[in-house]
Design a protein around this motif. Sequence first.
Motif, short mmCIF file in Angstrom:
data_model
loop_
_atom_site.label_atom_id
_atom_site.label_comp_id
_atom_site.label_asym_id
_atom_site.label_seq_id
_atom_site.Cartn_x
_atom_site.Cartn_y
_atom_site.Cartn_z
N GLU A 146 -27.89 -9.99 -1.52
CA GLU A 146 -27.76 -9.69 -0.09
C GLU A 146 -28.29 -10.84 0.76
OE1 GLU A 146 -28.19 -4.80 -0.33
OE2 GLU A 146 -29.94 -6.05 0.13
N LYS A 147 -29.40 -11.44 0.31
CA LYS A 147 -30.02 -12.53 1.06
C LYS A 147 -29.18 -13.81 1.01
CE LYS A 147 -34.10 -15.54 1.03
NZ LYS A 147 -35.36 -15.89 0.31
N ARG B 48 -31.35 -7.53 -3.83
CA ARG B 48 -31.85 -8.18 -2.62
C ARG B 48 -31.48 -9.66 -2.59
NH1 ARG B 48 -37.80 -5.27 -2.76
NH2 ARG B 48 -37.15 -3.28 -1.81
N GLY C 226 -25.96 -14.13 -0.13
CA GLY C 226 -24.55 -13.94 0.23
C GLY C 226 -23.64 -14.95 -0.46
#
Length: 339
Positions: A232-233, A229, A235
């Motif tokens: 993904e957050k 996560r 990047g």
Amino acid sequence: MGAASHLRLFEFPLLAIETSCDETSASVVNGRRVLSNVVASQVEMHQKWGGVVPEAASRAHVAAILPVISEALVEAELVKEDLRAIAVTNRPGLVGALSVGVTAAKAFAFGFGVPLIGIHHLEGHLMSTMVLEDPPPFPHTCLIVSGGHTELVDVQGPGHYRVIGQTRDDAAGEAFDKGARLLGLGYPGGLAIQTTAIGGNPARYPLPKGLSGDTIDFSFSGLKTAVLRLTEKEGPHLDVADAAASLQEAIVGVLVERAIRAMDRLDSKALSLVGGVAANVALRNRLQHACERNGYRLFAPPIALCTDNAGMIGLAASFRLASGESDDFDMDVYANAEL
């Protein structure tokens, strides 16, 4: 039981073999002395797959086993006829990989008419600190941390172990490997995380430590999800050094916390740190400082005896052979086995 140095040992040269996963290793051990310890690593081969491929590991063991044994004998300045026993890891591990080592061990034991003994892989790790000039006394507490295992063990003496805390899902080494893969750092993850974390901010990205409350068990499965996560957050804005340092902090912090808690519960004064992850410098340093603060002594084997190796198998065998133990030639291999 008192000082380890006063326990009975097999004071003759024995050949030990370890092929439970992705290292082909042979060692000559005499008592608590490791005369040679040769390891043929498959890390480079498995890097392209991002982890160990069992079939490929078995084939590599077949190719390496006899040259590794020969090299171990040369380093120990002995010949095969000098050997008085053969020890081999027969549980737990990859069945195909274990079978290569056990087959070789049986052939040598039969050919030279010497005792054969199968050793539990984790017992090898537990006994790896016996090589130290000043080994831990019995009883003591042991933290085993590796790619497949994370356990706290009450070690009463050779052959007398009680698991008091363990992971409920992933092992700490798996958390390092999976985290490193998510951060794009490759395999094996432990060293990649340790190297990348140098200079990183361990407080930059708060990550879960798993299992709250007064427990001495572990849980690392949520850590992988949290790192996923995070990537993904953040990047392209993710600071990989800070992320690696934060991941290492989450793993090391909980290992140290639970180990000291276990020591308190057992009223233990000595802690041993063993297994592949025991080579992690941050973990060694943090545990050393925590033990000093609490009046405990920390024992850790040399780095060469932390990762999978035959030297530790020989040390465990030395105690068992001295008490008259041995195995028949119908000895089998086991993928899973309790300590």
